[in-house]
Scaffold this active site. Structure first.
Site, PDB file in Angstrom:
ATOM      1  N   TRP A 185       6.898   9.849  -2.116  1.00 60.51           N
ATOM      2  CA  TRP A 185       6.729   8.490  -1.582  1.00 60.51           C
ATOM      3  C   TRP A 185       5.819   8.574  -0.362  1.00 60.51           C
ATOM      4  O   TRP A 185       6.013   9.425   0.498  1.00 60.51           O
ATOM      5  CB  TRP A 185       8.066   7.854  -1.171  1.00 60.51           C
ATOM      6  N   GLU A 226       7.302   7.243  -6.289  1.00 56.45           N
ATOM      7  CA  GLU A 226       8.098   6.075  -5.894  1.00 56.45           C
ATOM      8  C   GLU A 226       7.218   4.947  -5.373  1.00 56.45           C
ATOM      9  O   GLU A 226       6.521   5.097  -4.376  1.00 56.45           O
ATOM     10  CB  GLU A 226       9.103   6.501  -4.804  1.00 56.45           C
ATOM     11  N   LYS A 228       6.455   0.822  -4.128  1.00 54.58           N
ATOM     12  CA  LYS A 228       7.041  -0.065  -3.122  1.00 54.58           C
ATOM     13  C   LYS A 228       6.241  -1.351  -3.038  1.00 54.58           C
ATOM     14  O   LYS A 228       5.049  -1.371  -3.354  1.00 54.58           O
ATOM     15  CB  LYS A 228       7.023   0.668  -1.778  1.00 54.58           C
ATOM     16  N   ASP A 259      13.160   2.489  -6.737  1.00 55.36           N
ATOM     17  CA  ASP A 259      14.056   2.270  -5.597  1.00 55.36           C
ATOM     18  C   ASP A 259      14.489   0.808  -5.669  1.00 55.36           C
ATOM     19  O   ASP A 259      13.636  -0.091  -5.744  1.00 55.36           O
ATOM     20  CB  ASP A 259      13.310   2.573  -4.288  1.00 55.36           C
ATOM     21  N   HIS A 262      12.712  -1.782  -3.514  1.00 54.80           N
ATOM     22  CA  HIS A 262      11.259  -1.844  -3.477  1.00 54.80           C
ATOM     23  C   HIS A 262      10.626  -2.888  -4.376  1.00 54.80           C
ATOM     24  O   HIS A 262       9.482  -2.738  -4.805  1.00 54.80           O
ATOM     25  CB  HIS A 262      10.682  -0.461  -3.793  1.00 54.80           C
ATOM     26  N   HIS A 286      16.413   5.441  -6.725  1.00 53.26           N
ATOM     27  CA  HIS A 286      16.913   5.462  -5.361  1.00 53.26           C
ATOM     28  C   HIS A 286      17.787   4.231  -5.258  1.00 53.26           C
ATOM     29  O   HIS A 286      17.290   3.105  -5.374  1.00 53.26           O
ATOM     30  CB  HIS A 286      15.777   5.338  -4.340  1.00 53.26           C
ATOM     31  N   ASP A 294      13.509  -4.585   2.142  1.00 58.40           N
ATOM     32  CA  ASP A 294      13.933  -3.208   1.894  1.00 58.40           C
ATOM     33  C   ASP A 294      14.693  -2.681   3.114  1.00 58.40           C
ATOM     34  O   ASP A 294      14.271  -1.753   3.778  1.00 58.40           O
ATOM     35  CB  ASP A 294      12.672  -2.365   1.629  1.00 58.40           C
ATOM     36  N   ASP A 296      17.576  -1.172   3.412  1.00 52.76           N
ATOM     37  CA  ASP A 296      18.327   0.072   3.265  1.00 52.76           C
ATOM     38  C   ASP A 296      19.751   0.002   3.819  1.00 52.76           C
ATOM     39  O   ASP A 296      20.220   0.930   4.471  1.00 52.76           O
ATOM     40  CB  ASP A 296      17.551   1.252   3.876  1.00 52.76           C
ATOM     41  N   ASP A 325      19.698   6.127  -1.313  1.00 47.82           N
ATOM     42  CA  ASP A 325      18.702   5.986  -0.254  1.00 47.82           C
ATOM     43  C   ASP A 325      19.048   4.798   0.635  1.00 47.82           C
ATOM     44  O   ASP A 325      18.559   3.699   0.424  1.00 47.82           O
ATOM     45  CB  ASP A 325      17.302   5.813  -0.875  1.00 47.82           C
TER      46      ASP A 325
HETATM   47  C1  RNT Z   1      10.900   4.313   1.770  1.00 50.47           C
HETATM   48  C2  RNT Z   1      11.395   5.003   0.550  1.00 50.47           C
HETATM   49  C3  RNT Z   1      11.719   6.451   0.727  1.00 50.47           C
HETATM   50  C4  RNT Z   1      12.500   6.762   1.984  1.00 50.47           C
HETATM   51  C5  RNT Z   1      13.114   8.141   2.008  1.00 50.47           C
HETATM   52  C6  RNT Z   1      13.571   8.535   3.383  1.00 50.47           C
HETATM   53  O1  RNT Z   1      10.741   2.968   1.602  1.00 50.47           O
HETATM   54  O2  RNT Z   1      12.499   4.332   0.029  1.00 50.47           O
HETATM   55  O3  RNT Z   1      12.380   6.905  -0.400  1.00 50.47           O
HETATM   56  O4  RNT Z   1      13.532   5.844   2.193  1.00 50.47           O
HETATM   57  O5  RNT Z   1      12.245   9.042   1.469  1.00 50.47           O
HETATM   58 ZN    ZN Z   2      13.476   5.271  -1.628  1.00 50.70          ZN
END
Ligand code: RNT
Ligand code: ZN
Length: 418
Positions: A185, A226, A228, A259, A262, A286, A294, A296, A325
């Site tokens: 990523w 990955e 986004k 993810d 994302h 993820h 996003d 998290d 994640d």
């Molecule tokens: C960032 C991605 C990535 C990170 C990690 C820490 O938007 O989701 O995967 O969160 O690698």
């Molecule tokens: Zn991620």
């Protein structure tokens, strides 16, 4: 009633619907979840002194963040006592552990810098996954670019980091005897309307080609990319967009990593899995919980997670690399980690306990009336009794018990840290 008695009772109720709870427990126990190391220290890592960059952010000031490898490992060990089943640990290159006085930059990292993690994982029977770290580094600026950078020196530095990471991933797989997912990523993007979108993407494509031109054992290392939608400070364009990586992965025979944070907030990520799997043997995930963006947040046992787990189970969990994640710095990090991991496991067990065959047949028969009622009926089944039994038989504390133990750990261990 004991946990066992509650289970027997629940088992009979599920059996009346044609669901074998013993089978569900056994299937769930086979699924490995990769636990991210970065919830424990707010994605700081050990190889740099600077702040977290790359358009991602941890927010909150809860005390007791792990600040050394020993503390992080101690906390991971604590979390693992609460998670039923055998899993994997997901590392970032920024978590390299150097011997006294030693330090190398990311393009010079070697397997030996992860030996302490290998020893840690082997002792506990954990698999390991790996991520090159293209952020939180003086040479990583999202707008300037990493693998898509127009400055050839910068770009080559990050290509070398990708290649170094491949070798490390291979070592992790060899040592643990389990395949290693290496996920790429990068934060590259534009804050405002770019003057050009093509060149940066062409450079990213070339950089990935250069990394993947390095020979590696494809039976041991699975490379994923990955995508986004956007990051903070790079809202207008993401070089590694979904379309970019989906096409790139298809062409090169590598994996897409989805993810759950994302995509646009109203997109249903669970819906993507069955489509992707018709064209891929393996898919990486993820699992996060985006709130409006996003963000998290810690994954909860909510509809989104249950829908995702249901699709994983229905399409065959053996096709997935499931990784977590999320990173919340506003609450006790051991509890954050634990809730997210347990909720993923819970959602998988919940999905194994659904009448999936019957629902599929009802769908083919266009019996939408019964599908709705059956889905609603499943929501009030005694799932908690099965879950507690699953925890007990895997030697971990049940739902009502782990939190008090976690608070005791805060008192006895975390609060005593300098
Ligand atoms: C960032 C991605 C990535 C990170 C990690 C820490 O938007 O989701 O995967 O969160 O690698
Ligand atoms: Zn991620």
């Amino acid at each position: 009633m004991t946990v066992q008695e509650r289970y027997e009772d629940a088992k009979a109720r599920y059996a009346a619907l044609g669901i074998d709870t013993d089978r569900a427990l056994e299937e769930t126990a086979k699924i490995k979840i990769s636990m991210h190391c970065w919830q424990g220290d707010d994605v700081v890592g050990f190889d740099q002194k600077g702040p977290l960059t790359g358009g991602i952010q941890t927010t909150g000031n809860y005390p007791y963040r792990a600040t050394t490898p020993a503390q992080l490992m101690q906390d991971i060990d604590k979390v693992l006592t609460y998670i039923p089943g055998k899993h994997k640990l997901n590392l970032h290159a920024s978590y390299a552990i150097f011997k006294d006085g030693e330090w190398v930059d990311r393009d010079q990292l070697k397997p030996e810098h992860f030996q302490a993690w290998v020893d840690f994982a082997k002792k506990r029977g954990l698999g390991l996954d790996f991520n090159p770290t293209f952020f939180s580094h003086p040479k990583a600026d999202a707008q300037y670019g990493t693998l898509s950078c127009s400055d050839e020196n910068i770009r080559q530095f990050w290509i070398r980091h990708g290649i170094a990471s491949l070798k490390i991933s291979e070592y992790l797989a060899e040592q643990t005897g389990q395949p290693c997912l290496m996920n790429i990523w990068i934060p590259d993007g534009c804050k405002d309307v770019p003057g050009d979108r093509t060149r940066a993407r062409a450079r990213l494509k070339d950089s990935l080609d250069q990394i993947l031109a390095t020979p590696y054992d494809h039976s041991k290392v699975y490379v994923a990319v990955e995508s986004k939608v956007f990051g903070i400070g790079v809202e207008s364009e993401t070089v590694g967009s979904h379309e970019f990586y989906m096409n790139y992965a298809a062409k090169k025979g590598i994996l897409c990593l989805i993810d759950t944070g994302h995509f646009h907030p109203t997109e249903v990520v669970a819906d993507k899995l069955s489509a992707m799997l018709l064209f891929n043997d393996k898919l990486a995930l993820h699992v996060s919980r985006p709130v409006r963006w996003d963000s998290d947040h810690v994954t909860l046992f909510n509809d989104d997670l249950r829908d995702l787990a249901t699709e994983i189970v229905r399409t065959g969990w053996e096709h997935y690399f499931i990784g977590m994640d999320y990173f919340d710095a506003s609450i006790n990090r051991i509890s954050a980690w634990t809730n997210g991991m347990r909720n993923m496991e819970k959602a998988l067990l919940y999905a194994e306990l659904l009448p999936n065959e019957k629902l599929a047949d009802l769908q083919d028969a266009h019996n939408f009336t019964e599908i709705m009622s059956l889905n609603e009926e499943m929501k009030v089944m005694p799932f908690g009794d099965i879950w507690d039994y699953y925890c007990e038989r895997n030697g971990v504390l049940k739902e009502t018990d782990w939190f008090a133990d976690c608070m005791q750990y805060e008192k006895d261990v975390l609060s005593k840290r300098a």
